[in-house]
Design a protein around this motif. Structure first.
Motif, mmCIF file in Angstrom:
data_model
loop_
_atom_site.group_PDB
_atom_site.id
_atom_site.type_symbol
_atom_site.label_atom_id
_atom_site.label_comp_id
_atom_site.label_asym_id
_atom_site.label_seq_id
_atom_site.Cartn_x
_atom_site.Cartn_y
_atom_site.Cartn_z
ATOM 1 N N ILE A 93 0.832 -1.201 0.000
ATOM 2 C CA ILE A 93 0.000 0.000 0.000
ATOM 3 C C ILE A 93 0.871 1.258 0.000
ATOM 4 C CG2 ILE A 93 -1.622 1.370 1.372
ATOM 5 C CD1 ILE A 93 -2.869 -1.223 2.327
ATOM 6 N N VAL A 94 1.863 1.263 0.867
ATOM 7 C CA VAL A 94 2.746 2.421 0.976
ATOM 8 C C VAL A 94 3.534 2.624 -0.319
ATOM 9 C CG1 VAL A 94 4.739 3.357 2.197
ATOM 10 C CG2 VAL A 94 2.912 2.236 3.482
ATOM 11 N N THR A 95 3.992 1.537 -0.912
ATOM 12 C CA THR A 95 4.744 1.627 -2.162
ATOM 13 C C THR A 95 3.896 2.255 -3.260
ATOM 14 O OG1 THR A 95 6.049 -0.341 -1.596
ATOM 15 C CG2 THR A 95 5.983 0.298 -3.913
ATOM 16 N N CYS A 96 2.653 1.844 -3.350
ATOM 17 C CA CYS A 96 1.740 2.401 -4.355
ATOM 18 C C CYS A 96 1.508 3.885 -4.120
ATOM 19 C CB CYS A 96 0.406 1.656 -4.335
ATOM 20 S SG CYS A 96 0.498 -0.022 -4.973
ATOM 21 N N PHE A 97 1.364 4.266 -2.860
ATOM 22 C CA PHE A 97 1.142 5.676 -2.544
ATOM 23 C C PHE A 97 2.283 6.539 -3.054
ATOM 24 C CE2 PHE A 97 2.101 9.276 0.201
ATOM 25 C CZ PHE A 97 0.919 10.000 0.124
ATOM 26 N N PHE A 98 3.519 6.134 -2.722
ATOM 27 C CA PHE A 98 4.659 6.953 -3.141
ATOM 28 C C PHE A 98 4.863 6.916 -4.654
ATOM 29 C CE2 PHE A 98 5.951 6.398 1.385
ATOM 30 C CZ PHE A 98 5.955 7.740 1.705
ATOM 31 N N ALA A 99 4.602 5.788 -5.274
ATOM 32 C CA ALA A 99 4.746 5.693 -6.726
ATOM 33 C C ALA A 99 3.785 6.648 -7.426
ATOM 34 C CB ALA A 99 4.493 4.259 -7.181
ATOM 35 N N LEU A 100 2.596 6.811 -6.868
ATOM 36 C CA LEU A 100 1.580 7.643 -7.498
ATOM 37 C C LEU A 100 1.671 9.122 -7.123
ATOM 38 C CD1 LEU A 100 -1.520 5.298 -7.064
ATOM 39 C CD2 LEU A 100 -0.346 5.838 -9.215
ATOM 40 N N PHE A 101 1.982 9.394 -5.860
ATOM 41 C CA PHE A 101 1.817 10.761 -5.375
ATOM 42 C C PHE A 101 3.097 11.470 -4.923
ATOM 43 C CE2 PHE A 101 -2.234 8.548 -4.372
ATOM 44 C CZ PHE A 101 -3.042 9.247 -5.268
ATOM 45 N N MET A 102 4.122 10.733 -4.556
ATOM 46 C CA MET A 102 5.334 11.378 -4.047
ATOM 47 C C MET A 102 6.542 10.510 -4.406
ATOM 48 S SD MET A 102 5.999 12.788 -0.156
ATOM 49 C CE MET A 102 4.587 13.890 -0.187
ATOM 50 N N PRO A 103 7.022 10.618 -5.646
ATOM 51 C CA PRO A 103 8.112 9.740 -6.095
ATOM 52 C C PRO A 103 9.376 9.896 -5.259
ATOM 53 C CG PRO A 103 7.780 11.561 -7.616
ATOM 54 C CD PRO A 103 6.626 11.588 -6.658
ATOM 55 N N LEU A 104 10.013 8.770 -5.000
ATOM 56 C CA LEU A 104 11.219 8.752 -4.180
ATOM 57 C C LEU A 104 12.450 8.481 -5.032
ATOM 58 C CD1 LEU A 104 9.977 6.523 -1.208
ATOM 59 C CD2 LEU A 104 10.152 9.015 -1.234
ATOM 60 N N LYS A 105 13.525 9.167 -4.716
ATOM 61 C CA LYS A 105 14.826 8.876 -5.290
ATOM 62 C C LYS A 105 15.721 8.416 -4.154
ATOM 63 C CE LYS A 105 18.304 8.878 -8.221
ATOM 64 N NZ LYS A 105 18.402 7.901 -9.318
ATOM 65 N N VAL A 106 16.136 7.145 -4.183
ATOM 66 C CA VAL A 106 16.902 6.570 -3.086
ATOM 67 C C VAL A 106 18.345 6.345 -3.522
ATOM 68 C CG1 VAL A 106 17.087 4.659 -1.460
ATOM 69 C CG2 VAL A 106 14.824 5.435 -2.212
ATOM 70 N N TYR A 107 19.278 6.867 -2.745
ATOM 71 C CA TYR A 107 20.701 6.722 -3.027
ATOM 72 C C TYR A 107 21.350 5.743 -2.048
ATOM 73 C CZ TYR A 107 20.150 11.216 -5.501
ATOM 74 O OH TYR A 107 19.740 12.230 -6.320
#
Length: 204
Positions: free
Chosen positions: A13-27
């Motif tokens: 659920i959390v993954t879908c939320f960020f994919a749709l509404f707040m994209p993450l760039k992880v280093y």
């Protein structure tokens, strides 16, 4: 920790939320502590930080979260499913301390926001709590600094960077650390967190 079906469900659920509404760039997530106990220590901008850090890594950190977040039954279910446990920030929460130390000694990751509260502008450090240093030394586990920054708005990108894990010096029983020593260690941890940000505005 063995993954349970509901943990995978809530992470989905959390993954879908960020994919749709707040994209993450992880280093540098490959720097994550691969096995054994360890503390993930991060700056704190939003109650979403624990999800931003945990959603893109293979292990499931147990986040120390203020007890107020567990008042809403639905949100409590989600954060508990993602590994969080409550802590009373206003008092010396012995139960939360025992839980954290127990998890670390049993080989789990524990996530801590050493500043204790949200630093909304992210431009300066707040007073740091010493628990992060005490837990690391007592459990004999490494600390992994993490930084989260960016524009905390819908459809804006947020950045997460993992730093190199490190150990704090062991305590000497004949000359035990003072509160000042623990404060010094905790501040060093936060310095490492903030040094991971290339640009506090997120424009990099």
């Amino acid at each position: 920790m063995k993954k349970k079906w509901y943990m995978e469900f809530y992470r989905g659920i959390v993954t879908c939320f960020f994919a749709l509404f707040m994209p993450l760039k992880v280093y540098d997530k490959e720097k994550l502590i691969k096995e054994g106990g360890g503390i993930i220590a991060s700056n704190h901008r939003s109650m979403l930080d624990m999800f931003m850090i945990g959603v893109r890594i293979p292990r499931y950190p147990h986040w120390m979260a203020k007890k107020e977040l567990f008042k809403n039954k639905i949100f409590a279910k989600i954060i508990t499913g993602c590994g969080a446990f409550p802590v009373d920030r206003g008092n010396a929460d012995v139960g939360a301390t025992k839980t954290a130390i127990g998890l670390l000694k049993s080989g789990e990751l524990v996530g801590i926001f050493p500043e204790g509260t949200r630093n909304k502008d992210g431009k300066q450090k707040l007073k740091v709590h010493v628990g992060v240093a005490k837990f690391a030394i007592e459990a004999g586990v490494p600390v992994q600094p993490v930084a989260v920054w960016g524009k905390y708005r819908i459809f804006s990108r947020v950045y997460v960077r993992f730093g190199d894990p490190f150990y704090l010096p062991e305590n000497d029983p004949e000359k035990p650390y003072t509160k000042a020593d623990y404060i010094k260690f905790a501040n060093e941890i936060m310095d490492k967190c903030y040094s991971l940000m290339e640009d506090n505005s997120g424009n990099n």
